[in-house]
Design an enzyme around this catalytic site. Structure first.
Site, PDB file in Angstrom:
ATOM      1  N   GLY A 172       0.843  -1.198   0.000  1.00 59.77           N
ATOM      2  CA  GLY A 172       0.000   0.000   0.000  1.00 59.77           C
ATOM      3  C   GLY A 172       0.875   1.243   0.000  1.00 59.77           C
ATOM      4  N   GLY A 173       0.336   2.294   0.585  1.00 60.30           N
ATOM      5  CA  GLY A 173       1.055   3.568   0.630  1.00 60.30           C
ATOM      6  C   GLY A 173       2.391   3.461   1.333  1.00 60.30           C
ATOM      7  N   GLY A 407      23.682  12.150 -30.236  1.00 60.72           N
ATOM      8  CA  GLY A 407      23.258  12.853 -29.027  1.00 60.72           C
ATOM      9  C   GLY A 407      23.841  12.213 -27.781  1.00 60.72           C
ATOM     10  N   ALA A 408      24.073  10.901 -27.874  1.00 60.79           N
ATOM     11  CA  ALA A 408      24.606  10.201 -26.711  1.00 60.79           C
ATOM     12  C   ALA A 408      26.003  10.721 -26.356  1.00 60.79           C
ATOM     13  CB  ALA A 408      24.627   8.706 -26.967  1.00 60.79           C
TER      14      ALA A 408
HETATM   15  C1  HXC Z   1      -3.066  -4.205  12.631  1.00 65.01           C
HETATM   16  C2  HXC Z   1      -2.072  -6.099  11.865  1.00 65.01           C
HETATM   17  C3  HXC Z   1      -1.921  -5.543  10.587  1.00 65.01           C
HETATM   18  C4  HXC Z   1      -2.398  -4.231  10.403  1.00 65.01           C
HETATM   19  C5  HXC Z   1      -1.092  -7.504  10.537  1.00 65.01           C
HETATM   20  N1  HXC Z   1      -1.540  -7.335  11.791  1.00 65.01           N
HETATM   21  N2  HXC Z   1      -1.328  -6.433   9.794  1.00 65.01           N
HETATM   22  N3  HXC Z   1      -2.630  -5.427  12.877  1.00 65.01           N
HETATM   23  N4  HXC Z   1      -2.950  -3.605  11.443  1.00 65.01           N
HETATM   24  N5  HXC Z   1      -2.268  -3.639   9.237  1.00 65.01           N
HETATM   25  C6  HXC Z   1      -1.434  -8.249  12.898  1.00 65.01           C
HETATM   26  C7  HXC Z   1      -2.319  -9.478  12.771  1.00 65.01           C
HETATM   27  O1  HXC Z   1      -3.576  -9.212  13.294  1.00 65.01           O
HETATM   28  C8  HXC Z   1      -1.545 -10.475  13.601  1.00 65.01           C
HETATM   29  O2  HXC Z   1      -1.783 -10.211  14.964  1.00 65.01           O
HETATM   30  C9  HXC Z   1      -0.113 -10.109  13.345  1.00 65.01           C
HETATM   31  O3  HXC Z   1      -0.124  -8.778  12.896  1.00 65.01           O
HETATM   32  C10 HXC Z   1       0.543 -10.959  12.285  1.00 65.01           C
HETATM   33  O4  HXC Z   1      -0.305 -10.989  11.159  1.00 65.01           O
HETATM   34  P1  HXC Z   1      -0.634 -12.348  10.381  1.00 65.01           P
HETATM   35  O5  HXC Z   1      -1.720 -12.044   9.444  1.00 65.01           O
HETATM   36  O6  HXC Z   1      -0.844 -13.452  11.370  1.00 65.01           O
HETATM   37  O7  HXC Z   1       0.751 -12.608   9.636  1.00 65.01           O
HETATM   38  P2  HXC Z   1       1.010 -13.184   8.189  1.00 65.01           P
HETATM   39  O8  HXC Z   1       0.185 -14.394   7.960  1.00 65.01           O
HETATM   40  O9  HXC Z   1       2.484 -13.306   8.079  1.00 65.01           O
HETATM   41  O10 HXC Z   1       0.481 -12.061   7.188  1.00 65.01           O
HETATM   42  C11 HXC Z   1       1.107 -10.796   7.162  1.00 65.01           C
HETATM   43  C12 HXC Z   1       0.280  -9.830   6.318  1.00 65.01           C
HETATM   44  C13 HXC Z   1      -1.195  -9.826   6.807  1.00 65.01           C
HETATM   45  C14 HXC Z   1       0.339 -10.266   4.854  1.00 65.01           C
HETATM   46  C15 HXC Z   1       0.939  -8.464   6.435  1.00 65.01           C
HETATM   47  O11 HXC Z   1      -1.193  -9.648   8.219  1.00 65.01           O
HETATM   48  C16 HXC Z   1      -2.000  -8.750   6.199  1.00 65.01           C
HETATM   49  O12 HXC Z   1      -2.457  -8.874   5.059  1.00 65.01           O
HETATM   50  N6  HXC Z   1      -2.218  -7.690   6.977  1.00 65.01           N
HETATM   51  C17 HXC Z   1      -3.045  -6.579   6.532  1.00 65.01           C
HETATM   52  C18 HXC Z   1      -2.342  -5.788   5.498  1.00 65.01           C
HETATM   53  C19 HXC Z   1      -3.109  -4.570   5.115  1.00 65.01           C
HETATM   54  O13 HXC Z   1      -4.157  -4.664   4.420  1.00 65.01           O
HETATM   55  N7  HXC Z   1      -2.667  -3.446   5.646  1.00 65.01           N
HETATM   56  C20 HXC Z   1      -3.298  -2.169   5.402  1.00 65.01           C
HETATM   57  C21 HXC Z   1      -2.841  -1.762   4.030  1.00 65.01           C
HETATM   58  S1  HXC Z   1      -3.330  -0.175   3.635  1.00 65.01           S
HETATM   59  P3  HXC Z   1      -1.622 -11.313  16.095  1.00 65.01           P
HETATM   60  O14 HXC Z   1      -2.148 -10.660  17.321  1.00 65.01           O
HETATM   61  O15 HXC Z   1      -2.382 -12.493  15.626  1.00 65.01           O
HETATM   62  O16 HXC Z   1      -0.161 -11.586  16.208  1.00 65.01           O
HETATM   63  C22 HXC Z   1      -2.062   0.728   4.087  1.00 65.01           C
HETATM   64  C23 HXC Z   1      -2.268   2.128   3.715  1.00 65.01           C
HETATM   65  C24 HXC Z   1      -1.053   2.922   3.999  1.00 65.01           C
HETATM   66  O17 HXC Z   1      -1.124   0.319   4.626  1.00 65.01           O
HETATM   67  C25 HXC Z   1      -1.256   4.190   3.275  1.00 65.01           C
HETATM   68  C26 HXC Z   1      -0.176   5.177   3.529  1.00 65.01           C
HETATM   69  C27 HXC Z   1      -0.396   6.369   2.694  1.00 65.01           C
END
Ligand code: HXC
Length: 517
Positions: A172-173, A407-408
């Protein structure tokens, strides 16, 4: 009232708790994935015992979705300062064991705090990224935190070197902080970067693609060029960061460190005489030329697997840190195209930001023709390289090893766009275009009317070759300062870079230029 002893015990307990991040089970799970923890990475990066942590007890302030009952000291990022080879750096290292390293308001504040310290104190910032992105429970507060970081990345750009290692998810961002920094390193098979992940891609474009294929280290080091280094594992990644730092100054007002260098009094490199083949159309590897010119084993290639028709990297010559940009005749005859121009331009600008002199090795037949290149804006992209060289005020030296066409010739750090010293090897060909193409155009009528057109063409090709496929026309004009033997080039370069070490050059007063993006 607690006793003094009890108060000390509280501190010790908190310290121990903070060191554990998300706890033993999550640390084990991190290790099982072949990943180190945030703290282990920091330990590997910094000189032993040099790490000073900042914000160890910071906790998030979220009161939604049950998060108010879940607190981890440090809130998912280890931040602080220390030394690498005795030089100060600032570091943040995201802790995947705490809410997946996701970025909360307080997590962002910790990063911002060390970014500001790094800028005020003029030392590099290293970011070790391993995060699930925005802390979902915090919503827009987390997005604000990201923007606070992006903003400071931008302000710090060109002030202090910024290096990002991707050691887990970065989606993402979140990708835009590394993207603004100077160098990105990725770890193979355990890291990925993308703006939208495989599920969204599937929904929107119906493409089936794995996370690794979409945004893994191999993809970004070869196809997109987003990452500069693809590392086999985390240890290699961290070693690369340390090596990179060794070529850089601490900030834009500092000089890159000199390494002690003892000359044996004879810098002749005979092997350089044999690299460029007799046949001008035969390829050779420009890396061999680089290795012959720079201090032994000092060349560190950057962006190795992307746009390999240009080679860029850091090296030392006579102990002095330099940036090397070389056309690569072994790939696409060393032609300039969109990717190689962008790659070269970005590297040149980094070196210029941080006072690293430039050595340009030129063997370029011109720009790559074709609809693909024209429709994708070789004009704008080629102009990036031209612009980057033209505005660079660091010492700049060019050696034309063979071809410098069209040009290069102008673009590749010619005298006309501000290079300080321009050398050519005896086999250099400096002309508007290749002899055959030139003869076909300027003697078109004469060739067509000749009894034997083939023979006439050959005669005119020979005439053009004789006149222009050499370095002397340019040398007569002073566009080339000296035609030199390959074997003497290293000695000349050592002297010339020393001669240029106090160079002062300024650009016209302006807010900032408008590089063709
Ligand atoms: C809060 C999160 C989290 C998040 C993971 N966790 N991502 N908590 N916010 N974004 C937590 C899970 O709940 C879990 O907690 C622990 O971290 C590990 O995650 P798992 O899913 O068990 O790990 P894994 O299977 O390795 O998968 C990792 C992952 C997945 C691929 C990153 O967690 C995932 O898809 N997370 C969400 C990603 C996402 O959509 N993020 C937002 C994107 S938008 P526990 O307590 O079980 O340990 C964004 C916008 C930014 O980022 C913009 C900026 C401009």
């Amino acid at each position: 009232m607690s006793t003094k002893k009890e108060k000390i015990e509280i501190l010790e307990k908190k310290n121990a708790e903070s060191l554990l991040g998300g706890g033993e089970a999550r640390i084990e799970s991190q290790h099982k994935k072949g990943k180190l923890t945030a703290r282990e990475r920091v330990e590997l990066l910094l000189d032993p015992g040099s790490f000073e942590e900042i914000g160890k007890f910071v906790m998030h302030r979220c009161k939604d979705f049950g998060l108010e009952k879940q607190h981890f000291l440090g809130d998912g990022v280890v931040t602080g300062y220390g030394t690498v080879n005795n030089r100060l750096i600032y570091v943040f290292s995201q802790d995947f064991t705490v809410f997946g390293g996701s970025l909360s308001e307080t997590h962002a504040e910790k990063i911002v705090k060390i970014m500001e310290l790094a800028m005020k104190n003029g030392a590099p910032l290293i970011g070790l990224n391993d995060s699930g992105g925005a802390r979902i429970q915090e919503g827009v507060v987390s997005l604000g935190g990201y923007a606070d970081i992006f903003y400071r990345n931008t302000l710090a750009s060109g002030v202090i070197p910024q290096i990002s290692a991707i050691m887990g998810p970065c989606a993402g961002g979140a990708v835009y902080s590394p993207a603004i920094t100077d160098f990105i390193l990725m770890v193979e098979n355990t890291s990925y970067m993308f703006v939208t992940g495989p599920n969204v891609v599937k929904t929107v474009t119906q493409e089936d693609v794995s996370a690794e294929d979409l945004g893994g280290a191999s993809t970004h080091s070869t196809k997109s060029g987003v990452t500069h280094f693809s590392c086999a594992n985390e240890v290699e990644c961290i070693n690369n960061i340390k090596a990179l730092l060794s070529y850089m100054p601490q900030n834009c007002e500092d000089d890159a460190p000199m390494v002690a260098y003892e000359s044996n009094g004879d810098e002749k490199v005979k092997a350089l005489n044999d690299i460029v083949p007799e046949n001008p159309n035969q390829p050779y590897d420009m890396r061999e030329v680089i290795d012959g010119l720079v201090d032994p084993q000092s060349f560190m290639e950057v962006h190795k697997n992307f746009a390999d028709n240009i080679v860029v990297g850091f090296a030392r010559i006579g102990g002095r840190s330099i940036g090397v940009v070389g056309n690569q005749p072994a790939s696409l005859a060393g032609v300039l195209d969109i990717d190689s121009s962008t790659k070269g331009a970005r590297f040149v600008r980094f070196c210029d930001c941080f006072n690293i002199p430039l050595l340009v090795l030129e063997d370029v037949p011109g720009f790559l023709p074709g609809t693909d290149q024209e429709w994708n804006a070789i004009i704008t992209n080629g102009a990036k390289l031209l612009y980057a060289f033209s505005e660079a005020t660091v010492p700049r030296i060019t050696v034309i090893t063979r071809k410098a066409y069209g040009g290069a010739y102008d673009v590749m750090n010619s005298k006309h766009i501000g290079a300080d010293m321009n050398y050519a090897w005896p086999q250099a060909e400096i002309a508007v275009m290749g002899a055959k193409g030139a003869a076909e155009i300027i003697f078109k009528k004469e060739i067509a009317e000749a009894d034997d057109s083939e023979a006439k063409l050959q005669e005119k090709v020979d005439e053009y070759t004789q006149k222009f496929a050499n370095p002397y026309r340019a040398a007569h004009r002073g566009y080339i300062d000296e035609v030199i033997m390959p074997e003497n080039t290293r000695a000349k370069l050592i002297r010339a870079f020393k001669m240029l070490e106090n160079k002062v050059a300024t650009l016209p007063k302006k807010k900032h230029g408008n590089i063709p993006l």
